[in-house]
Design a protein around this motif. Structure first.
Motif, mmCIF file in Angstrom:
data_model
loop_
_atom_site.group_PDB
_atom_site.id
_atom_site.type_symbol
_atom_site.label_atom_id
_atom_site.label_comp_id
_atom_site.label_asym_id
_atom_site.label_seq_id
_atom_site.Cartn_x
_atom_site.Cartn_y
_atom_site.Cartn_z
ATOM 1 N N MET A 103 123.679 11.192 54.479
ATOM 2 C CA MET A 103 123.753 12.551 53.522
ATOM 3 C C MET A 103 125.141 13.194 54.020
ATOM 4 O O MET A 103 125.255 12.807 55.134
ATOM 5 N N LEU A 148 124.696 20.016 50.064
ATOM 6 C CA LEU A 148 122.958 18.681 49.790
ATOM 7 C C LEU A 148 123.461 17.974 48.370
ATOM 8 O O LEU A 148 122.606 19.984 47.556
ATOM 9 N N ASP A 180 123.943 13.367 46.549
ATOM 10 C CA ASP A 180 123.307 12.932 47.698
ATOM 11 C C ASP A 180 121.707 12.239 47.639
ATOM 12 O O ASP A 180 121.581 10.994 48.243
ATOM 13 N N VAL A 219 118.475 16.488 57.103
ATOM 14 C CA VAL A 219 119.806 17.130 56.880
ATOM 15 C C VAL A 219 119.999 17.920 57.490
ATOM 16 O O VAL A 219 119.791 18.504 58.287
#
Length: 280
Positions: A1, A8, A36, A106
């Motif tokens: 990530m 993201l 991602d 994340v």
């Protein structure tokens, strides 16, 4: 990530068969887009096929349809999900190949991503009954998802144009699956109805249509075009591919795009990818 300083990037596309899409250029698009998390619908392949096409740098979750070679949803990510789920609706409801949830860590935050492929339906047939069963299951599941994670996104081919702005030729489609009043009423429940003071800002179940919020009150941007005639060249399309998010995640959107092919010959699916950047 991504690192804390990089958004993201989550993308969604109905591949219309991932093996055919790769033969036509999906891999080149994916390499260039620095995604991602990728949600794929209409995979129509075996898990080994998906893993082989995407390559070892991707962690793949795949929920195939009960009927071989039909539907199928997948999530591909740079890092593995912490957990995933495929159950939707009543025990006797077959949602296989149409609903795949995964939680991702994340930067210390749990982000829930759902790849979904809503039935296309057909007015006044059993196919439409199945579509309503699926949408009913979504009505029940969406509040549970919001309770589970304040950073959640349901994305994919939802096979409904919510508003007249979402379909170029809406007058000719009011009696067709995809734009039936009964289908659009479900989206009123998700997002609020057009004209409500808090439409797409907390009305209904409180979910946010990122595409409409980002684009504003304009026609489109469309995400699907018929393969027949001049629909693509004339941009006679439908906006049926969505990122529906919780309000907290919608507040973190810093980029939205529909990756429409430059020409008909360069298409690798009848859908265009929808790519959104979330600053986390």
């Amino acid at each position: 990530m991504p690192s804390a300083s990089k958004p993201l990037r989550i993308a969604s596309v109905n591949a219309n068969g991932i093996r055919a899409a790769y033969r036509k250029g999906m891999g080149d698009w994916l390499t260039a887009r620095d995604v991602d998390v990728l949600a794929i619908q209409e995979v129509r392949a075996e898990t080994d096929d998906v893993v082989g096409l995407l390559g070892p740098e991707w962690s793949v979750l795949h929920d195939p349809a009960t009927a071989k070679g039909r539907a199928g949803v997948a999530l591909a990510s740079r890092d593995k999900a912490t957990i995933h789920r495929v159950e939707l609706g009543a025990v006797d409801f077959d949602s296989a190949g149409r609903w795949l949830e995964a939680d991702f860590d994340v930067n210390g935050k749990i982000v829930t991503v759902v790849s979904t492929y809503v039935n296309s339906g057909e007015a006044d047939t059993p196919k439409q009954v199945e579509k309503y069963k699926f949408l009913d299951a979504m009505v029940e599941r969406l509040p549970q998802l919001a309770d589970h994670s304040e950073l959640a996104v349901v994305l994919g081919d939802l096979n409904v144009g919510h508003r007249k702005l979402d379909i170029k030729n809406w007058r000719g489609n009011v009696k067709r699956a995809g734009f039936l009043p009964e289908e659009r009423a479900y989206f009123d429940r998700f997002l609020g109805a057009e004209g409500e003071p808090e439409y797409n800002n907390g009305a209904g179940l409180g979910w946010i249509d990122v595409g409409r919020r980002w684009a504003g009150e304009i026609e489109g941007p469309y995400t699907w075009w018929s393969q027949r005639g001049q629909a693509f060249d004339n941009d006679t399309g439908w906006r049926i591919d969505y990122h529906l998010t919780t309000p907290a995640l919608a507040a973190r959107v810093v980029g939205y795009s529909v990756d429409r092919a430059a020409s008909y010959d360069e298409r690798w699916s009848d859908h265009a990818p929808v790519v959104v950047d979330y600053a986390l």
